[in-house]
Design a protein around this motif. Structure first.
Motif, PDB file in Angstrom:
ATOM      1  N   LEU A 192       0.828  -1.204   0.000  1.00 18.84           N
ATOM      2  CA  LEU A 192       0.000   0.000   0.000  1.00 18.84           C
ATOM      3  C   LEU A 192       0.865   1.257   0.000  1.00 18.84           C
ATOM      4  CD1 LEU A 192      -2.909   1.025   0.094  1.00 18.84           C
ATOM      5  CD2 LEU A 192      -2.764   1.005   2.589  1.00 18.84           C
ATOM      6  N   ARG A 193       1.932   1.224   0.803  1.00 20.39           N
ATOM      7  CA  ARG A 193       2.827   2.374   0.875  1.00 20.39           C
ATOM      8  C   ARG A 193       3.457   2.657  -0.489  1.00 20.39           C
ATOM      9  NH1 ARG A 193       5.393   0.765   4.913  1.00 20.39           N
ATOM     10  NH2 ARG A 193       7.126  -0.280   3.851  1.00 20.39           N
ATOM     11  N   GLU A 194       3.813   1.614  -1.223  1.00 12.79           N
ATOM     12  CA  GLU A 194       4.461   1.786  -2.523  1.00 12.79           C
ATOM     13  C   GLU A 194       3.530   2.436  -3.541  1.00 12.79           C
ATOM     14  OE1 GLU A 194       5.851  -2.061  -3.631  1.00 12.79           O
ATOM     15  OE2 GLU A 194       7.595  -2.012  -2.278  1.00 12.79           O
ATOM     16  N   VAL A 195       2.279   1.944  -3.636  1.00 11.57           N
ATOM     17  CA  VAL A 195       1.380   2.493  -4.661  1.00 11.57           C
ATOM     18  C   VAL A 195       0.917   3.900  -4.294  1.00 11.57           C
ATOM     19  CG1 VAL A 195       0.596   0.256  -5.500  1.00 11.57           C
ATOM     20  CG2 VAL A 195      -0.648   1.354  -3.631  1.00 11.57           C
ATOM     21  N   VAL A 196       0.695   4.164  -3.001  1.00 18.19           N
ATOM     22  CA  VAL A 196       0.272   5.496  -2.586  1.00 18.19           C
ATOM     23  C   VAL A 196       1.424   6.492  -2.751  1.00 18.19           C
ATOM     24  CG1 VAL A 196      -0.500   6.914  -0.646  1.00 18.19           C
ATOM     25  CG2 VAL A 196      -1.515   4.662  -1.021  1.00 18.19           C
ATOM     26  N   ALA A 197       2.632   6.080  -2.387  1.00 18.62           N
ATOM     27  CA  ALA A 197       3.792   6.961  -2.539  1.00 18.62           C
ATOM     28  C   ALA A 197       4.007   7.300  -4.016  1.00 18.62           C
ATOM     29  CB  ALA A 197       5.038   6.297  -1.962  1.00 18.62           C
ATOM     30  N   MET A 199       1.668   7.437  -6.288  1.00 17.44           N
ATOM     31  CA  MET A 199       0.602   8.383  -6.661  1.00 17.44           C
ATOM     32  C   MET A 199       0.959   9.795  -6.181  1.00 17.44           C
ATOM     33  SD  MET A 199      -3.431   8.424  -5.554  1.00 17.44           S
ATOM     34  CE  MET A 199      -4.071   7.457  -6.915  1.00 17.44           C
ATOM     35  N   VAL A 200       1.436   9.898  -4.955  1.00 15.73           N
ATOM     36  CA  VAL A 200       1.814  11.208  -4.402  1.00 15.73           C
ATOM     37  C   VAL A 200       2.918  11.843  -5.245  1.00 15.73           C
ATOM     38  CG1 VAL A 200       2.877  12.381  -2.438  1.00 15.73           C
ATOM     39  CG2 VAL A 200       1.093  10.667  -2.050  1.00 15.73           C
ATOM     40  N   ASP A 201       3.927  11.057  -5.592  1.00 11.63           N
ATOM     41  CA  ASP A 201       5.037  11.578  -6.393  1.00 11.63           C
ATOM     42  C   ASP A 201       4.556  12.093  -7.737  1.00 11.63           C
ATOM     43  OD1 ASP A 201       6.809  10.991  -4.399  1.00 11.63           O
ATOM     44  OD2 ASP A 201       7.448   9.067  -5.253  1.00 11.63           O
ATOM     45  N   ARG A 202       3.676  11.345  -8.398  1.00 14.31           N
ATOM     46  CA  ARG A 202       3.188  11.752  -9.711  1.00 14.31           C
ATOM     47  C   ARG A 202       2.322  13.006  -9.624  1.00 14.31           C
ATOM     48  NH1 ARG A 202       5.862  10.298 -13.796  1.00 14.31           N
ATOM     49  NH2 ARG A 202       4.042  10.350 -15.162  1.00 14.31           N
ATOM     50  N   LEU A 203       1.482  13.080  -8.591  1.00 19.38           N
ATOM     51  CA  LEU A 203       0.588  14.230  -8.447  1.00 19.38           C
ATOM     52  C   LEU A 203       1.347  15.487  -8.025  1.00 19.38           C
ATOM     53  CD1 LEU A 203      -2.543  12.586  -6.771  1.00 19.38           C
ATOM     54  CD2 LEU A 203      -2.214  13.200  -9.169  1.00 19.38           C
ATOM     55  N   ASN A 204       2.533  15.310  -7.481  1.00 15.56           N
ATOM     56  CA  ASN A 204       3.345  16.466  -7.095  1.00 15.56           C
ATOM     57  C   ASN A 204       4.118  17.053  -8.275  1.00 15.56           C
ATOM     58  OD1 ASN A 204       2.714  16.833  -4.402  1.00 15.56           O
ATOM     59  ND2 ASN A 204       4.209  15.317  -3.693  1.00 15.56           N
ATOM     60  N   GLU A 205       4.007  16.409  -9.435  1.00 16.46           N
ATOM     61  CA  GLU A 205       4.679  16.896 -10.633  1.00 16.46           C
ATOM     62  C   GLU A 205       3.628  17.493 -11.572  1.00 16.46           C
ATOM     63  OE1 GLU A 205       6.838  13.699 -12.366  1.00 16.46           O
ATOM     64  OE2 GLU A 205       7.909  13.198 -10.514  1.00 16.46           O
ATOM     65  N   PRO A 206       3.486  18.811 -11.583  1.00 14.04           N
ATOM     66  CA  PRO A 206       2.442  19.474 -12.391  1.00 14.04           C
ATOM     67  C   PRO A 206       2.493  19.137 -13.878  1.00 14.04           C
ATOM     68  CG  PRO A 206       3.464  21.021 -10.876  1.00 14.04           C
ATOM     69  CD  PRO A 206       4.302  19.771 -10.840  1.00 14.04           C
ATOM     70  N   GLU A 207       3.668  18.858 -14.402  1.00 13.19           N
ATOM     71  CA  GLU A 207       3.816  18.614 -15.838  1.00 13.19           C
ATOM     72  C   GLU A 207       3.698  17.130 -16.204  1.00 13.19           C
ATOM     73  OE1 GLU A 207       3.934  21.160 -17.835  1.00 13.19           O
ATOM     74  OE2 GLU A 207       3.928  22.486 -16.082  1.00 13.19           O
ATOM     75  N   GLY A 212      -4.639   6.412 -15.900  1.00 12.56           N
ATOM     76  CA  GLY A 212      -5.692   5.785 -15.103  1.00 12.56           C
ATOM     77  C   GLY A 212      -5.169   4.730 -14.159  1.00 12.56           C
ATOM     78  N   SER A 213      -4.054   4.075 -14.544  1.00 10.72           N
ATOM     79  CA  SER A 213      -3.491   3.015 -13.697  1.00 10.72           C
ATOM     80  C   SER A 213      -3.030   3.554 -12.350  1.00 10.72           C
ATOM     81  CB  SER A 213      -2.316   2.340 -14.405  1.00 10.72           C
ATOM     82  OG  SER A 213      -1.288   3.282 -14.687  1.00 10.72           O
ATOM     83  N   LEU A 214      -2.797   4.861 -12.276  1.00  6.74           N
ATOM     84  CA  LEU A 214      -2.375   5.469 -11.021  1.00  6.74           C
ATOM     85  C   LEU A 214      -3.432   5.258  -9.940  1.00  6.74           C
ATOM     86  CD1 LEU A 214       0.174   7.100 -10.227  1.00  6.74           C
ATOM     87  CD2 LEU A 214      -1.183   9.180 -10.498  1.00  6.74           C
ATOM     88  N   VAL A 215      -4.698   5.290 -10.373  1.00  6.51           N
ATOM     89  CA  VAL A 215      -5.813   5.082  -9.455  1.00  6.51           C
ATOM     90  C   VAL A 215      -6.176   3.604  -9.364  1.00  6.51           C
ATOM     91  CG1 VAL A 215      -8.238   5.590  -8.987  1.00  6.51           C
ATOM     92  CG2 VAL A 215      -6.727   7.385  -9.855  1.00  6.51           C
ATOM     93  N   THR A 216      -6.238   2.922 -10.515  1.00  5.54           N
ATOM     94  CA  THR A 216      -6.660   1.519 -10.513  1.00  5.54           C
ATOM     95  C   THR A 216      -5.687   0.636  -9.744  1.00  5.54           C
ATOM     96  OG1 THR A 216      -5.578   1.186 -12.664  1.00  5.54           O
ATOM     97  CG2 THR A 216      -7.942   1.740 -12.689  1.00  5.54           C
TER      98      THR A 216
END
Length: 222
Positions: A192-197, A199-207, A212-216
């Motif tokens: 869980l920590r790996e997939v959430v981390a 997601m956080v890293d990707r969402l912190n990059e505006p560009e 969809g796999s980020l959520v799925t």
């Protein structure tokens, strides 16, 4: 109780390695270099480039990948914790995997003699007919088996010994179950920590691009 919500499962997969230890060549190399006979070993690749055999190894990898996805660590003997609600899904997928694996074995065996002739000139002086099992013997070197067992409980322990000894062994069984469950829970938190981390890293990059796999990936784990 955990014994009512989960079970233990192990998947056993066998695939012919197509590798043979050549003792004669190993001795010759050791003698040439004045080394001890056990200093090294020469292993021959009996079927280099056998695509049908590689396909079976790929299927075996897919089976293990799926099995590890729906189970959690439990013991060092190959058994893993399987949540009860995944039982029927696992059984259905394993039937599909087994059918695909069995078909792959038969497909490989049909071209097995051709693979032998193909590799004969490549091995040249290292080629030996006796290194290659018959098709019937080779078929027995492949297999997929799923084993499912109930989780042990100290209350189920029955043997002729004193009440004090029975209580002690029952406590040891229950303690072992709790420790194994903790190991599986820690692995789940790690996933869980790996997939959430991620997601956080990707969402912190505006560009960065949002897939969809980020959520799925998170939903699948949940």
């Amino acid at each position: 109780m955990i014994t009512e919500k989960a079970m233990l499962a192990a998947v056993h997969i066998s695939v012919w390695t197509a590798v043979k230890h050549d003792r004669k060549v190993s001795r010759e190399v050791a003698d040439q270099h004045g080394a001890h006979q056990g200093a090294g070993r020469y292993n021959k690749q009996l079927l280099h480039g056998a695509e049908k055999l590689e396909e079976l190894r790929t299927i075996a990898g897919q089976i293990r990948q799926y099995f590890y996805k729906v189970t959690l660590p439990w013991s060092d003997e190959g058994f893993r914790l399987l949540p009860a609600n995944f039982y029927f899904e696992l059984m259905a997928r394993m039937r599909e995997f087994e059918a695909s694996f069995d078909a792959g074995v038969e497909s490989f065996l049909r071209v097995y003699p051709q693979y032998i002739e193909q590799v004969r000139p490549e091995l040249n002086g290292l080629f030996r007919e006796e290194d290659y099992p018959s098709q019937e013997k080779l078929r027995a070197k492949f297999g997929v088996k799923l084993e499912v067992l109930p989780i042990p409980s100290g209350a189920d322990f029955r043997v002729e010994m004193s009440a004090e000894e029975q209580a002690r062994v029952a406590r040891e069984i229950d303690t072992s179950v709790r420790q194994s469950l903790m190991r599986g829970t820690e692995d789940l938190w790690r996933r869980l920590r790996e997939v959430v981390a991620h997601m956080v890293d990707r969402l912190n990059e505006p560009e960065s691009r949002f897939h969809g796999s980020l959520v799925t990936n998170v939903l699948d784990l949940v």
